[in-house]
Motif scaffolding. Structure first.
Motif, PDB file in Angstrom:
ATOM      1  N   CYS A 161     -14.817 -39.893  75.047  1.00 11.30           N
ATOM      2  CA  CYS A 161     -14.330 -38.946  74.208  1.00 11.30           C
ATOM      3  C   CYS A 161     -14.377 -37.980  73.947  1.00 11.30           C
ATOM      4  O   CYS A 161     -15.510 -37.453  72.242  1.00 11.30           O
ATOM      5  CB  CYS A 161     -12.602 -39.010  73.728  1.00 11.30           C
ATOM      6  SG  CYS A 161     -12.323 -40.561  74.675  1.00 11.30           S
ATOM      7  N   GLY A 162     -15.701 -36.591  75.079  1.00  7.91           N
ATOM      8  CA  GLY A 162     -16.401 -35.938  74.231  1.00  7.91           C
ATOM      9  C   GLY A 162     -17.902 -36.543  73.566  1.00  7.91           C
ATOM     10  O   GLY A 162     -18.169 -37.426  73.676  1.00  7.91           O
ATOM     11  N   TYR A 184      -7.685 -35.834  74.567  1.00  6.17           N
ATOM     12  CA  TYR A 184      -8.523 -36.513  76.083  1.00  6.17           C
ATOM     13  C   TYR A 184      -7.270 -37.663  76.184  1.00  6.17           C
ATOM     14  O   TYR A 184      -7.312 -38.423  75.314  1.00  6.17           O
ATOM     15  CB  TYR A 184      -9.967 -36.959  75.917  1.00  6.17           C
ATOM     16  CG  TYR A 184     -10.492 -35.808  75.593  1.00  6.17           C
ATOM     17  CD1 TYR A 184     -11.709 -35.240  76.808  1.00  6.17           C
ATOM     18  CD2 TYR A 184     -11.585 -35.532  74.145  1.00  6.17           C
ATOM     19  CE1 TYR A 184     -12.831 -34.921  76.461  1.00  6.17           C
ATOM     20  CE2 TYR A 184     -12.337 -34.617  73.722  1.00  6.17           C
ATOM     21  CZ  TYR A 184     -12.920 -34.745  74.612  1.00  6.17           C
ATOM     22  OH  TYR A 184     -13.845 -33.697  75.002  1.00  6.17           O
ATOM     23  N   ARG A 185      -6.478 -37.921  77.251  1.00 12.15           N
ATOM     24  CA  ARG A 185      -6.137 -38.216  77.667  1.00 12.15           C
ATOM     25  C   ARG A 185      -6.613 -39.823  77.971  1.00 12.15           C
ATOM     26  O   ARG A 185      -7.544 -39.225  79.115  1.00 12.15           O
ATOM     27  CB  ARG A 185      -4.702 -38.525  78.822  1.00 12.15           C
ATOM     28  CG  ARG A 185      -3.891 -38.996  78.976  1.00 12.15           C
ATOM     29  CD  ARG A 185      -2.246 -39.183  80.337  1.00 12.15           C
ATOM     30  NE  ARG A 185      -3.248 -37.719  80.890  1.00 12.15           N
ATOM     31  CZ  ARG A 185      -3.246 -37.447  81.927  1.00 12.15           C
ATOM     32  NH1 ARG A 185      -4.299 -39.522  82.228  1.00 12.15           N
ATOM     33  NH2 ARG A 185      -3.595 -36.979  82.791  1.00 12.15           N
ATOM     34  N   TYR A 199      -5.996 -44.156  82.772  1.00 15.65           N
ATOM     35  CA  TYR A 199      -5.614 -43.108  83.389  1.00 15.65           C
ATOM     36  C   TYR A 199      -5.171 -42.974  84.406  1.00 15.65           C
ATOM     37  O   TYR A 199      -4.858 -41.251  83.945  1.00 15.65           O
ATOM     38  CB  TYR A 199      -6.141 -42.271  81.833  1.00 15.65           C
ATOM     39  CG  TYR A 199      -7.683 -42.314  82.124  1.00 15.65           C
ATOM     40  CD1 TYR A 199      -8.109 -41.338  83.747  1.00 15.65           C
ATOM     41  CD2 TYR A 199      -8.894 -42.941  81.400  1.00 15.65           C
ATOM     42  CE1 TYR A 199      -9.513 -41.980  84.211  1.00 15.65           C
ATOM     43  CE2 TYR A 199     -10.079 -42.202  81.858  1.00 15.65           C
ATOM     44  CZ  TYR A 199     -10.150 -42.252  83.167  1.00 15.65           C
ATOM     45  OH  TYR A 199     -11.379 -42.486  83.936  1.00 15.65           O
ATOM     46  N   THR A 209     -10.033 -30.867  70.884  1.00 13.45           N
ATOM     47  CA  THR A 209     -10.142 -30.833  72.759  1.00 13.45           C
ATOM     48  C   THR A 209      -9.430 -32.694  72.327  1.00 13.45           C
ATOM     49  O   THR A 209      -9.391 -33.741  71.506  1.00 13.45           O
ATOM     50  CB  THR A 209     -11.446 -31.373  73.360  1.00 13.45           C
ATOM     51  OG1 THR A 209     -11.779 -29.710  72.412  1.00 13.45           O
ATOM     52  CG2 THR A 209     -10.997 -31.073  74.511  1.00 13.45           C
ATOM     53  N   THR A 241      -3.599 -32.536  80.588  1.00 13.52           N
ATOM     54  CA  THR A 241      -4.657 -32.812  81.289  1.00 13.52           C
ATOM     55  C   THR A 241      -5.941 -33.620  81.471  1.00 13.52           C
ATOM     56  O   THR A 241      -5.883 -33.637  82.401  1.00 13.52           O
ATOM     57  CB  THR A 241      -4.123 -32.019  81.567  1.00 13.52           C
ATOM     58  OG1 THR A 241      -4.836 -30.809  81.282  1.00 13.52           O
ATOM     59  CG2 THR A 241      -2.861 -30.976  81.972  1.00 13.52           C
ATOM     60  N   ALA A 242      -6.481 -33.388  80.525  1.00 17.66           N
ATOM     61  CA  ALA A 242      -7.698 -33.728  80.781  1.00 17.66           C
ATOM     62  C   ALA A 242      -8.243 -35.114  79.883  1.00 17.66           C
ATOM     63  O   ALA A 242      -7.295 -35.729  79.230  1.00 17.66           O
ATOM     64  CB  ALA A 242      -8.920 -32.706  78.950  1.00 17.66           C
ATOM     65  N   THR A 243      -8.777 -35.892  80.920  1.00 15.77           N
ATOM     66  CA  THR A 243      -8.608 -37.801  80.386  1.00 15.77           C
ATOM     67  C   THR A 243     -10.172 -37.962  79.846  1.00 15.77           C
ATOM     68  O   THR A 243     -11.018 -36.997  79.826  1.00 15.77           O
ATOM     69  CB  THR A 243      -8.154 -37.862  81.922  1.00 15.77           C
ATOM     70  OG1 THR A 243      -9.765 -37.418  82.270  1.00 15.77           O
ATOM     71  CG2 THR A 243      -7.434 -38.396  82.372  1.00 15.77           C
ATOM     72  N   TYR A 273       0.325 -30.955  78.767  1.00 13.09           N
ATOM     73  CA  TYR A 273      -0.735 -30.843  77.590  1.00 13.09           C
ATOM     74  C   TYR A 273      -1.452 -31.816  77.695  1.00 13.09           C
ATOM     75  O   TYR A 273      -2.810 -31.235  77.129  1.00 13.09           O
ATOM     76  CB  TYR A 273       0.200 -30.454  76.525  1.00 13.09           C
ATOM     77  CG  TYR A 273       1.165 -30.050  75.709  1.00 13.09           C
ATOM     78  CD1 TYR A 273       1.096 -28.658  75.550  1.00 13.09           C
ATOM     79  CD2 TYR A 273       2.961 -29.973  76.053  1.00 13.09           C
ATOM     80  CE1 TYR A 273       2.227 -27.184  75.111  1.00 13.09           C
ATOM     81  CE2 TYR A 273       3.672 -29.487  75.929  1.00 13.09           C
ATOM     82  CZ  TYR A 273       3.089 -27.989  75.838  1.00 13.09           C
ATOM     83  OH  TYR A 273       4.367 -27.076  75.448  1.00 13.09           O
ATOM     84  N   THR A 278      -1.830 -31.927  70.329  1.00 14.09           N
ATOM     85  CA  THR A 278      -2.026 -31.068  71.146  1.00 14.09           C
ATOM     86  C   THR A 278      -2.472 -29.765  69.801  1.00 14.09           C
ATOM     87  O   THR A 278      -4.361 -29.290  70.026  1.00 14.09           O
ATOM     88  CB  THR A 278      -1.772 -30.157  71.704  1.00 14.09           C
ATOM     89  OG1 THR A 278      -1.298 -31.373  72.772  1.00 14.09           O
ATOM     90  CG2 THR A 278      -3.089 -29.694  72.924  1.00 14.09           C
ATOM     91  N   ARG A 338      -7.664 -36.595  69.875  1.00 19.78           N
ATOM     92  CA  ARG A 338      -8.194 -35.410  69.858  1.00 19.78           C
ATOM     93  C   ARG A 338      -9.534 -35.350  69.154  1.00 19.78           C
ATOM     94  O   ARG A 338      -9.371 -35.831  68.231  1.00 19.78           O
ATOM     95  CB  ARG A 338      -7.054 -35.062  69.152  1.00 19.78           C
ATOM     96  CG  ARG A 338      -7.091 -33.179  68.918  1.00 19.78           C
ATOM     97  CD  ARG A 338      -5.620 -32.921  68.285  1.00 19.78           C
ATOM     98  NE  ARG A 338      -5.815 -31.219  68.156  1.00 19.78           N
ATOM     99  CZ  ARG A 338      -5.896 -30.780  66.772  1.00 19.78           C
ATOM    100  NH1 ARG A 338      -6.635 -31.166  65.976  1.00 19.78           N
ATOM    101  NH2 ARG A 338      -6.303 -29.406  67.210  1.00 19.78           N
TER     102      ARG A 338
END
Length: 833
Positions: free
Chosen positions: A268-269, A84-85, A59, A82, A247-249, A245, A390, A78
């Motif tokens: 991812c979380g 995550y890219r 990423y 939330t 921005t979080a990785t 949209y 998103t 997702r």
């Protein structure tokens, strides 16, 4: 008893080593690759459909074509709302300040006469310079409007800025051939070596960015053309104001490159995501090698043993089907036979309309495909699609056909779950792949024109699980066998080389039924079917399918046997990729290519244990052999594959190639039962070898050239004397050379020769294979592995790099890394004949 204990101990150590490095991936066991790849192969279908991650984390940067141009492929997950890219980056679109000429015409001031100092600065007076339309270049370059036929050109271009650019990113886009320097308002931002690239994009930073002001500004450039084509073109751009949209990785935990797979693991979380790219390039199945479909599969697993609401999103840009992203594209989507297809392609569709090196395909269509029951999809504005995903975790199933340059996207909803899995397929229908002596050829998978791309995707979808398992077993076996013969670092290099080598070719069938496996000479000049690229790559194909090795040679044989090429040695190439209408390279390599063709044909004979292929081409092989008898012992000043530091005569290693070529002919004659011819030419080769030893002798080693005693070079061409058991040279020749090389290694490997500190990694592996001692072999391999692991230049493996720094000189993504497999080939040949 001692010998039994030693053997038992070695066996236990080997088993332990594999156990310690093995782990499970799905249902398969994997021997982990510890190499930090300079670039990670993701999609590897052919020279055009080829995508790489050129960073540690998937990423961190845009996914790119091997040329370095963006092939945007974005992935996001997702989890409980939330996002995550995990793949690619979300770039803002750009707008033009002053376009490059391929997008919009522009004029600038230029001169061929060297100007006074300060020519690059805004205050310099260019009133005496001429004015011309861009691009500036030679007749053989594209989009040239002002002919430049001298060694040097200086160009100045004024442009206006009508807005405040502070807080915005600014980019320079440029094309050049060869050595190039570029300045913005007098501040240097580009300085290349002897290179040539098109549509390079760089971000302006620091002083150069700060110098930009509203009103009049200046870009100035100087280019030096050493040989052949020359080109200068450039423009400047900034970013548009749009909301992003993704921005979080995610947090990447692991990356692993196997022969056919590249796998990633992310947190991812509260969910772990495992991602797997599969190119099922199993060479015993030519339809599979040719099939233009790769897989991207994914699996999720709860990290806290709770159910989580999960959706996944994959998006591709039209760049995948365009030479330049400024070209107009059209997209579409449809459902058929329980599969959903999204496709994108250029509007103009000029089939086989472009050729060259730094060029991407702009005919045919790129596809994303998935099972209809599991996915949603959309084509349209990428920022709107990302916004929808998103907010809602899904896509609208809208197909926007009117808007130009739409992106295509697929999403999958898993609902609340602890674990789940899925996949999509990515592929390309190029319609026609190669022009071969004026006839357009379809890809091998559709050689009769009776299959559709939809049928191919349906086959690929049906066979996924079987192929995934089969490829995983192949990956494991390769790592195991390569480790056994050459050590773990050797195995890791082989794994990384596998897809790079194969996908630098296109498989088609000639009108006469010949198999054609045509290479593209990536980032060395774009030639197609280059013999001195075929030669180093051949070990991989001899190892796994000699029919592909024949496919490398067939076009060269046809070119001579048809009478289209009449010289007494083979051509260098058959054109510029993908147009194979005859040699386009400016110079011949007489001894080089004659030796190459004879040696490879003999190697095919050895692998197959019959001379049927050689017999088919015996007349032309005889012509080439007799040329080597006359010209090969002490080669005249001519091109060869190792002429990076300049052409030279009396090349000792080239002489070995000639002698090996003559011996190869003798070997093939013997296989055909032509005992008198075999005796004659094998005897001639031995006679020449004895003479060579006298001419090249320099005490503790042999020379680079016969006339220069204080020189040395890698004598990698000797390897065929060993592999084909020709017994032309005494074993002491290789032993003396290896002993000498051991004291010439630098931090990143053995230099090619005494002229420079750079090397060729494929030749290092060949040189190392000259000796049977595995420990010594590993000592040659370790610095090559170190370079690939530590290089600061994130590109698909370069075979031409500096042994005293972490930088490459030129070339990348070339098929010659197939030469790494020569140690494995040696093991196979030991079991034959």
């Amino acid at each position: 008893m001692k010998s039994f204990k030693k053997i038992f101990f070695c066996f236990i150590c080997t088993i332990s080593m594999f156990s310690c490095n093995s782990e499970k991936s799905g249902n398969s066991t994997v021997i982990k690759n510890g190499l930090r790849a300079p670039a990670y192969p993701l999609i590897t279908i052919d020279p055009y459909t080829s995508a790489w991650s050129m960073s540690n984390n998937l990423y961190d940067v845009q996914i790119k074509h091997w040329t370095g141009k963006d092939f945007p492929l974005i992935g996001a997950i997702r989890v409980d709302g939330t996002v995550y890219r995990f793949m690619g980056i979300e770039k803002k679109p750009v707008k033009t300040i002053a376009a490059i000429s391929t997008e919009k015409a522009w004029a600038g001031k230029y001169t061929f006469a060297e100007p006074q100092d300060g020519w690059e600065k805004p205050e310099f007076s260019d009133s005496e310079w001429k004015e011309g339309q861009a691009a500036f270049g030679t007749h053989d370059e594209t989009n040239v409007n002002t002919i430049w036929d001298t060694k040097d050109i200086w160009v100045r271009r004024y442009f206006d800025i009508d807005e405040d650019l502070s807080g915005k990113e600014v980019f320079i886009k440029y094309s050049h051939d060869d050595t190039f320097e570029l300045y913005v308002n007098g501040i240097q931002v580009v300085k290349t070596g002897y290179e040539w690239h098109k549509n390079v994009i760089i971000k302006l930073d620091g002083e150069a960015k700060s110098s930009l002001k509203q009103g009049k500004n200046l870009i100035s450039a100087h280019c030096n053309n050493k040989i052949h084509g020359g080109l200068v073109d450039f423009g400047i751009y900034t970013e548009k104001n749009v909301e992003t949209y993704l921005t979080a990785t995610a947090i990447q935990k692991d990356a692993d490159v196997q022969a056919t797979h590249t796998r990633y693991t992310f947190n991812c979380g509260n969910v772990e995501l495992t991602l797997s790219f599969l190119s099922p390039l199993l060479m015993d199945d030519l339809n599979l090698v040719s099939r233009p479909v790769n897989y991207l599969s994914y699996a999720i697993q709860s990290l806290d043993n709770k159910k989580h609401d999960v959706q996944i999103y994959i998006e591709a840009a039209p760049n995948w089907a365009l030479n330049d992203p400024s070209q107009e594209s059209v997209s579409d989507g449809f459902e058929k036979d329980e599969l959903t297809f999204l496709k994108t392609g250029s509007v103009k569709q000029k089939i086989l309309g472009k050729k060259g090196d730094d060029v991407r395909i702009d005919w045919g269509y790129f596809y994303l495909c998935g099972e209809t029951k599991n996915i949603n999809y959309q084509t349209g504005d990428p920022y709107e699609m990302r916004s929808d995903f998103t907010k809602n975790g899904t896509l609208s199933k809208e197909i926007e056909k009117e808007q130009n340059n739409n992106h295509i996207a697929i999403s999958q909803e898993f609902g609340k779950t602890k674990s789940a899995s899925g996949k999509i397929m990515l592929g390309y229908d190029d319609l026609y792949s190669i022009q071969y002596f004026k006839e357009n050829l379809r890809p091998y998978w559709n050689k009769k024109g009776d299959k559709t791309i939809e049928q191919v995707f349906a086959e690929a979808n049906k066979e996924f699980r079987q192929l995934d398992e089969k490829c995983s077993k192949f990956d494991y076996k390769l790592m195991q066998e390569a480790t056994e013969v050459g050590g773990k670092q050797y195995a890791e290099l082989c794994a990384l080389a596998y897809r790079q080598a194969i996908s630098a070719h296109k498989l088609v069938e000639a009108p006469n039924g010949d198999l054609l496996f045509l290479s593209k000479e990536n980032f060395s000049n774009g030639s197609i079917g280059t013999v001195d690229v075929t030669y180093p790559s051949t070990p991989l194909f001899l190892l796994y399918n000699p029919e592909l090795a024949k496919g490398l040679l067939n076009a060269i044989f046809f070119f001579s046997e048809s009478g289209k090429w009449t010289k007494p040695f083979p051509s260098h190439d058959v054109g510029t990729y993908p147009i194979a209408n005859g040699q386009t390279y400016g110079g011949d390599m007489p001894v080089e290519e004659a030796g190459n063709m004879l040696i490879i044909t003999a190697a095919i004979t050895f692998v197959e244990n019959n001379a049927k292929y050689a017999e088919k081409h015996w007349d032309i092989l005889t012509v080439w052999t007799n040329y080597l008898v006359e010209k090969g012992l002490d080669p005249e000043n001519q091109l060869c594959t190792d002429d990076f530091a300049g052409h030279f005569a009396h090349n000792a290693n080239l002489s070995i190639k000639a002698i090996m070529g003559i011996a190869s002919y003798g070997y093939m004659a013997d296989k055909m039962g032509k005992k008198d011819i075999a005796e004659k030419y094998l005897g001639k080769a031995k006679e020449m070898a004895q003479e060579w030893m006298k001419m090249a002798d320099s005490g503790d080693h042999y020379r680079l050239t016969f006339d220069k005693p204080d020189t040395w070079s890698q004598k990698y061409n000797l390897i065929w004397d060993k592999l084909l058991r020709l017994n032309i040279y005494p074993e002491t020749v290789a032993q003396k050379e290896i002993a000498y090389y051991m004291n010439r290694q630098n931090e990143y490997g053995l230099p090619l020769d005494s002229r420079r500190n750079y090397t060729k990694s494929d030749w290092i592996i060949w040189t190392a294979t000259l000796i049977d001692d595995k420990d010594i072999f590993e000592k040659f391999v370790a610095p090559v592995h170190r370079f690939m692991n530590e290089t600061v230049e994130r590109i698909p493996m370069s075979d031409w790099y500096n042994t005293d720094s972490r930088t490459h000189v030129g070339f990348q993504a070339r098929s010659v890394v197939g030469g790494y497999y020569i140690k494995l080939l040696e093991k196979k040949l030991e079991q034959k004949n």
